[in-house]
Motif scaffolding. Structure first.
Motif, PDB file in Angstrom:
ATOM      1  N   LEU A 249       0.618  -0.891  -0.397  1.00  0.00           N
ATOM      2  CA  LEU A 249       0.028   0.276  -0.053  1.00  0.00           C
ATOM      3  C   LEU A 249       1.000   1.394  -0.332  1.00  0.00           C
ATOM      4  CD1 LEU A 249      -2.866   0.877  -0.010  1.00  0.00           C
ATOM      5  CD2 LEU A 249      -2.777   1.334   2.269  1.00  0.00           C
ATOM      6  N   PRO A 250       1.996   1.463   1.062  1.00  0.00           N
ATOM      7  CA  PRO A 250       2.390   2.834   0.940  1.00  0.00           C
ATOM      8  C   PRO A 250       3.067   3.243  -0.572  1.00  0.00           C
ATOM      9  CG  PRO A 250       3.266   0.798   2.413  1.00  0.00           C
ATOM     10  CD  PRO A 250       2.789   0.456   1.880  1.00  0.00           C
ATOM     11  N   GLN A 251       3.401   2.217  -1.147  1.00  0.00           N
ATOM     12  CA  GLN A 251       3.854   2.188  -2.581  1.00  0.00           C
ATOM     13  C   GLN A 251       3.314   2.630  -3.670  1.00  0.00           C
ATOM     14  OE1 GLN A 251       7.757   2.067  -3.533  1.00  0.00           O
ATOM     15  NE2 GLN A 251       6.115   3.666  -5.452  1.00  0.00           N
ATOM     16  N   ALA A 252       1.611   2.027  -3.266  1.00  0.00           N
ATOM     17  CA  ALA A 252       0.603   2.291  -4.294  1.00  0.00           C
ATOM     18  C   ALA A 252       0.129   3.721  -4.293  1.00  0.00           C
ATOM     19  CB  ALA A 252      -0.340   0.983  -4.108  1.00  0.00           C
ATOM     20  N   MET A 253       0.288   3.889  -3.087  1.00  0.00           N
ATOM     21  CA  MET A 253       0.467   5.665  -2.158  1.00  0.00           C
ATOM     22  C   MET A 253       0.715   6.108  -3.208  1.00  0.00           C
ATOM     23  SD  MET A 253      -2.149   5.927  -0.443  1.00  0.00           S
ATOM     24  CE  MET A 253      -3.738   4.886   1.069  1.00  0.00           C
ATOM     25  N   ARG A 254       2.030   5.733  -3.368  1.00  0.00           N
ATOM     26  CA  ARG A 254       3.002   6.805  -3.898  1.00  0.00           C
ATOM     27  C   ARG A 254       2.574   7.163  -5.803  1.00  0.00           C
ATOM     28  NH1 ARG A 254       6.325   5.293   0.290  1.00  0.00           N
ATOM     29  NH2 ARG A 254       7.276   3.179  -0.808  1.00  0.00           N
ATOM     30  N   ASP A 255       3.168   6.011  -6.071  1.00  0.00           N
ATOM     31  CA  ASP A 255       2.168   5.491  -7.252  1.00  0.00           C
ATOM     32  C   ASP A 255       1.362   6.268  -8.075  1.00  0.00           C
ATOM     33  OD1 ASP A 255       4.857   4.744  -7.402  1.00  0.00           O
ATOM     34  OD2 ASP A 255       4.610   2.525  -7.540  1.00  0.00           O
ATOM     35  N   VAL A 256       0.032   5.741  -7.512  1.00  0.00           N
ATOM     36  CA  VAL A 256      -1.573   6.122  -7.934  1.00  0.00           C
ATOM     37  C   VAL A 256      -1.773   7.705  -7.108  1.00  0.00           C
ATOM     38  CG1 VAL A 256      -4.080   5.448  -7.833  1.00  0.00           C
ATOM     39  CG2 VAL A 256      -2.013   3.349  -7.945  1.00  0.00           C
ATOM     40  N   ARG A 257      -1.129   8.150  -6.233  1.00  0.00           N
ATOM     41  CA  ARG A 257      -1.352   9.275  -5.723  1.00  0.00           C
ATOM     42  C   ARG A 257      -3.167   9.300  -5.630  1.00  0.00           C
ATOM     43  NH1 ARG A 257       0.775  13.961  -8.080  1.00  0.00           N
ATOM     44  NH2 ARG A 257       0.722  14.907  -6.212  1.00  0.00           N
ATOM     45  N   PRO A 258      -3.800   8.263  -4.940  1.00  0.00           N
ATOM     46  CA  PRO A 258      -5.253   8.486  -4.955  1.00  0.00           C
ATOM     47  C   PRO A 258      -6.000   9.783  -4.394  1.00  0.00           C
ATOM     48  CG  PRO A 258      -4.368   7.151  -2.938  1.00  0.00           C
ATOM     49  CD  PRO A 258      -3.023   7.785  -3.409  1.00  0.00           C
ATOM     50  N   THR A 259      -6.516  10.491  -4.617  1.00  0.00           N
ATOM     51  CA  THR A 259      -7.736  11.811  -4.710  1.00  0.00           C
ATOM     52  C   THR A 259      -8.563  11.329  -3.134  1.00  0.00           C
ATOM     53  OG1 THR A 259      -9.516  11.200  -6.355  1.00  0.00           O
ATOM     54  CG2 THR A 259      -7.687  12.669  -6.683  1.00  0.00           C
ATOM     55  N   VAL A 260      -8.628   9.963  -3.825  1.00  0.00           N
ATOM     56  CA  VAL A 260      -9.868   9.502  -2.522  1.00  0.00           C
ATOM     57  C   VAL A 260      -9.553   8.378  -1.242  1.00  0.00           C
ATOM     58  CG1 VAL A 260     -12.039   7.954  -2.147  1.00  0.00           C
ATOM     59  CG2 VAL A 260     -12.159  10.002  -3.306  1.00  0.00           C
ATOM     60  N   ILE A 261      -9.549   8.544  -0.344  1.00  0.00           N
ATOM     61  CA  ILE A 261      -8.998   7.334   0.856  1.00  0.00           C
ATOM     62  C   ILE A 261      -9.999   7.321   1.396  1.00  0.00           C
ATOM     63  CG2 ILE A 261      -7.801   6.416   2.171  1.00  0.00           C
ATOM     64  CD1 ILE A 261      -5.399   8.776   1.156  1.00  0.00           C
ATOM     65  N   VAL A 262     -10.207   5.580   1.284  1.00  0.00           N
ATOM     66  CA  VAL A 262     -11.533   5.019   2.827  1.00  0.00           C
ATOM     67  C   VAL A 262     -10.430   3.706   3.080  1.00  0.00           C
ATOM     68  CG1 VAL A 262     -13.412   3.582   3.096  1.00  0.00           C
ATOM     69  CG2 VAL A 262     -13.309   5.279   1.144  1.00  0.00           C
ATOM     70  N   ALA A 263     -10.218   3.629   4.246  1.00  0.00           N
ATOM     71  CA  ALA A 263      -9.445   2.835   5.494  1.00  0.00           C
ATOM     72  C   ALA A 263     -10.310   2.626   6.521  1.00  0.00           C
ATOM     73  CB  ALA A 263      -8.217   3.569   5.556  1.00  0.00           C
TER      74      ALA A 263
END
Length: 595
Positions: A249-263
Motif C-alpha cells: 500500500l505505501p508504494q501504491a499510494m506514492r504511485d497512484v496518488r489517490p484523491t479518495v482514501i477509504v481505510a
C-alpha cells in the motif's frame, strides 16, 4: 438515475466507455483497463458459467485478493442472477470448507496456486463442481485457467446476457457475506441487490466524485465495506486501482496518488505512529510546534476550509504536506470505517489539516448506517444516519435501525435471524447515543462491555483507543469482566519500543526478552498511570500485562477485517491473565504462553 440492482453498476460502467475504469500493477507499472475490455471479460466469464449450468440463485465462491479478476467474477455471477460468496484470502482450509459447504457453492474462483491448494485439499468434501484459477499456473490439471476463456473472441454486445441481467429484481439475493466472526460460528449474511443498491444511492449523494478522481482498492473485497466502496466508485465513474497486498500500500499510494482514501482505523494509526517514530531532536520540536499551530486552526479544517494564517501555511509547508505526501499527496476525501476511530487520532489528523469522515455500519446493513460528510461533520461521532435509515436507542442503550438496506436474514439460520430483530428493528449489538442534532456516537459493542465483580460497567474501546494514541502501544485490550478491577493487556509497537530500548542501552536478544526488562515495565506503567488520571475511579487500570507477540489473523487474534478478537485473545493468555489477578502479584507482568 438511481440504482435498482447491482447489475445497473455494470451496465452504467460499460456504457460510459471510459479508457480507464480500473488500474492494475503489471510488470512494475500501473496499466489501465478500459470499459470495453472489462465488458469483454465479464461476458466471457458469464458465458463460461452459463455453460456449466450456473443459473439464478446458484452460489459462486470467490477466494482471492483484490484484483480485476475479482470484479470480473463478481459482475459475471450477478449478471446471471447467481449469488456470489466471497471468502477472505487469509482464511484457513478448514474455514474455507465451512463456507463452501454451508453455502453449497458450485463453482469457486481462486487467485493463486496458494489459494488453489487450500481447495485442492478439501475438493471432495466441498461439493465444488469446478475451480477457476486467475493466475496462469501451467501444471494444475483439475482447475480451469481463467485466462483460457477471458481471451476468447471479444464481443462488443451480448443482448442475451444483458436481458438476463436486466431481469434481476431488487429483492433477488446478490451475495452471501460470511461475518468474520469476533465470536462464534460465521454466519452467512444474505444481502439482496436492493439492499446494496439503496445504500449506494444515498452514499453517492454525500460526496462529489468523478472520473478525475482515483481510489485504491486495498480493503479486502470479501468485506462489505470494500464491496460497497468499489460499486459506488464504479457507478460514479471513478477509476479503481487494485492493491492485492496491504504491504504494497505505501508504494501504491506514492504511485497512484489517490484523491479518495477509504481505510480502517489501523491504517490511519500506522501513519500516525510513523510520524511519531520519526520525531526526534530538532524534528520533534518542529512537529510539536506545527501541531500547536494546527490545533489553533482545527475548527477551520473541520469546517472543510484551508486555514489562511501565515503560521499555518508555514507549518503546512514544513510538516503537514510531508505527512500528506505519505498518503500520495493528492487526497481530498478521507473516510474511516470498519471499527471505531479514536477521537484523539481524528483530532491529530484535523490538526495536520486532514478531515477524516468517520462512518459506521455492519455487514447486515449493507453496510453504512451513519456517515460524516463534507456538509455534515462532527468530530467524535460517526455522523448522521443515512437518509434511507431510521435509528433509535433501545432502553438498554443499544442502537436499533431499520430501512431498505437492512439484510433479509442469515443463511439457513432462522432462529439467529429472529433473535436480531425486534418489532421490525434490527438490533445492531452496539451501544450508542444520538445528540440533539442527530449525530450518532458509538460507545462500544454491547457484548464487549466489561462488568466488574462490583457491578460497574466499563466500555473498553474508548480507553483502548486513547491508549493506542501513545506511539509505544500497538494494541491494547481491557480485561476485568467479572473480576475485581480492570487491567490491560498491551501489545507494544515494537519498532518504536526497540528503537527506544537501543537508545537507552537496554540489552535484549529477542522481543520476549525485551518485554521482561524492568525499564520496559516502568515505561508502560507510566503510560497507564497517565491514562488513569483521566478515568473514573472504577475504570482505573490496576495492572498491566505485556505480551511479546503481535496480533495476527493467522493466530486468530485479529479478524480478517483487522478487528480485535477479544475472546481468542483472552483464551490465548488465560493462564497469564489469571496470574495477573492473583493476590500479591506485581502491577506489571509479561506473557510468554506456550502454544
Amino acid at each position: 438515475m438511481s440504482l435498482r440492482t447491482l447489475n445497473d453498476v455494470f451496465f452504467n460502467l460499460v456504457q460510459r466507455n471510459s479508457n480507464r475504469v480500473m488500474l492494475t500493477r503489471a510488470t512494475g507499472e500501473w496499466k489501465p483497463i478500459s470499459a470495453q475490455q472489462l465488458r469483454s471479460w465479464v461476458y466471457a466469464t458469464a458465458r463460461q458459467l452459463r455453460g456449466w449450468g450456473i443459473r439464478k440463485g446458484d452460489r459462486v465462491a470467490i477466494l482471492s485478493e483484490n484484483r480485476p479478476e475479482w470484479a470480473v467474477a463478481d459482475f459475471a455471477s450477478m449478471l446471471l442472477g447467481a449469488v456470489d460468496v466471497p471468502i477472505y484470502a487469509t482464511q484457513t482450509t478448514e474455514q474455507c470448507l465451512f463456507v463452501l459447504q454451508n453455502s453449497e457453492a458450485r463453482i469457486a474462483f481462486v487467485s493463486t496456486r496458494k489459494q488453489y491448494e487450500k481447495l485442492a485439499a478439501i475438493r471432495e468434501q466441498s461439493g465444488l463442481e469446478s475451480v477457476v484459477i486467475m493466475d496462469e499456473v501451467p501444471d494444475i490439471a483439475d482447475a480451469v485457467p481463467m485466462q483460457s476463456f477471458l481471451h476468447s473472441t471479444a464481443q462488443e454486445e451480448d443482448p442475451e446476457l444483458d436481458a438476463i441481467g436486466e431481469q434481476i429484481e431488487p429483492d433477488d439475493l446478490a451475495t452471501l457475506i460470511y461475518t468474520s466472526g469476533t465470536t462464534g460460528t460465521p454466519k452467512g449474511v444474505m444481502l439482496t441487490h436492493g439492499n446494496l443498491a439503496s445504500n449506494i444511492n444515498v452514499s453517492l449523494d454525500m460526496y462529489d466524485m468523478d472520473k478525475e478522481d482515483v481510489c485504491i482498492s486495498f480493503l479486502p473485497l470479501s468485506h462489505v465495506t470494500a464491496r460497497h466502496l468499489d460499486y459506488a466508485l464504479f457507478y460514479a465513474g471513478v477509476p479503481v486501482a487494485y492493491c492485492p497486498a496491504i504491504d504494497d500500500l505505501p508504494q501504491a499510494m506514492r504511485d497512484v496518488r489517490p484523491t479518495v482514501i477509504v481505510a480502517v482505523p489501523r491504517v490511519y494509526e500506522k501513519v500516525y505512529n510513523q510520524v511519531q517514530n520519526k520525531a526526534h531532536g530538532i524534528k520533534r520540536a518542529l512537529i510539536q510546534w506545527a501541531l500547536k499551530v494546527g490545533a489553533a486552526n482545527r475548527q477551520t479544517v473541520l469546517h472543510g476550509e484551508t486555514p489562511t494564517a501565515l503560521s499555518w501555511k508555514l507549518a503546512d509547508a514544513l510538516v503537514f504536506s510531508k505527512i500528506r505526501e505519505g498518503l500520495g499527496g493528492r487526497a481530498r476525501i478521507f473516510v474511516s470505517g470498519g471499527a471505531p476511530l479514536g477521537k484523539e487520532i481524528a483530532t491529530w489528523y484535523a490538526d495536520v489539516g486532514i478531515r477524516i469522515h468517520e462512518g459506521y455500519g455492519l455487514t447486515e446493513t449493507s453496510p453504512v448506517v451513519a456517515l460524516n460528510n463534507p456538509i455534515n461533520h462532527r468530530l467524535g461521532t460517526v455522523g448522521k444516519a443515512m437518509s434511507n435509515i431510521e435509528v433509535k436507542i433501545a432502553p438498554d442503550g443499544e442502537l436499533l435501525v431499520r430501512g431498505p438496506s437492512v439484510f433479509t436474514g442469515y443463511w439457513k439460520m432462522p432462529e439467529e435471524t429472529a433473535a436480531v430483530f425486534e418489532g421490525g428493528w434490527f438490533k445492531t449489538g452496539d451501544i450508542a447515543s444520538i445528540d440533539e442534532d442527530g449525530y450518532v456516537s458509538i460507545t462500544d459493542r454491547k457484548k464487549d462491555l466489561i462488568k466488574t465483580s462490583g457491578g460497574k460497567f466499563i466500555a473498553p474501546q474508548p480507553i483502548e483507543n486513547s491508549l493506542k494514541v501513545n506511539p509505544f502501544i500497538g494494541e491494547a485490550a481491557l480485561l476485568g469482566d467479572k473480576r475485581r478491577f480492570p487491567a490491560v493487556l498491551i501489545i507494544p509497537a515494537f519498532d518504536f519500543l526497540e528503537a527506544w530500548a537501543q537508545q537507552r542501552g537496554v540489552k535484549f536478544s529477542s522481543r520476549k526478552e525485551l518485554v521482561k526488562s524492568h525499564q520496559v515495565h516502568s515505561l508502560y506503567q507510566g503510560i497507564v498511570d497517565e491514562m488513569n488520571q483521566n478515568l473514573a475511579q472504577f475504570e482505573k487500570l490496576k495492572k498491566v500485562l505485556i505480551v511479546h507477540e503481535e496480533l495476527s489473523i493467522a493466530e486468530g487474534t485479529l479478524t480478517p477485517s483487522m478487528k480485535l478478537r477479544r475472546r481468542n485473545l483472552t483464551e490465548r493468555y488465560k493462564k497469564e491473565i489469571d496470574a495477573l489477578y492473583a493476590e500479591g502479584e506485581p502491577h506489571v507482568r509479561t506473557a510468554t504462553p506456550k502454544h
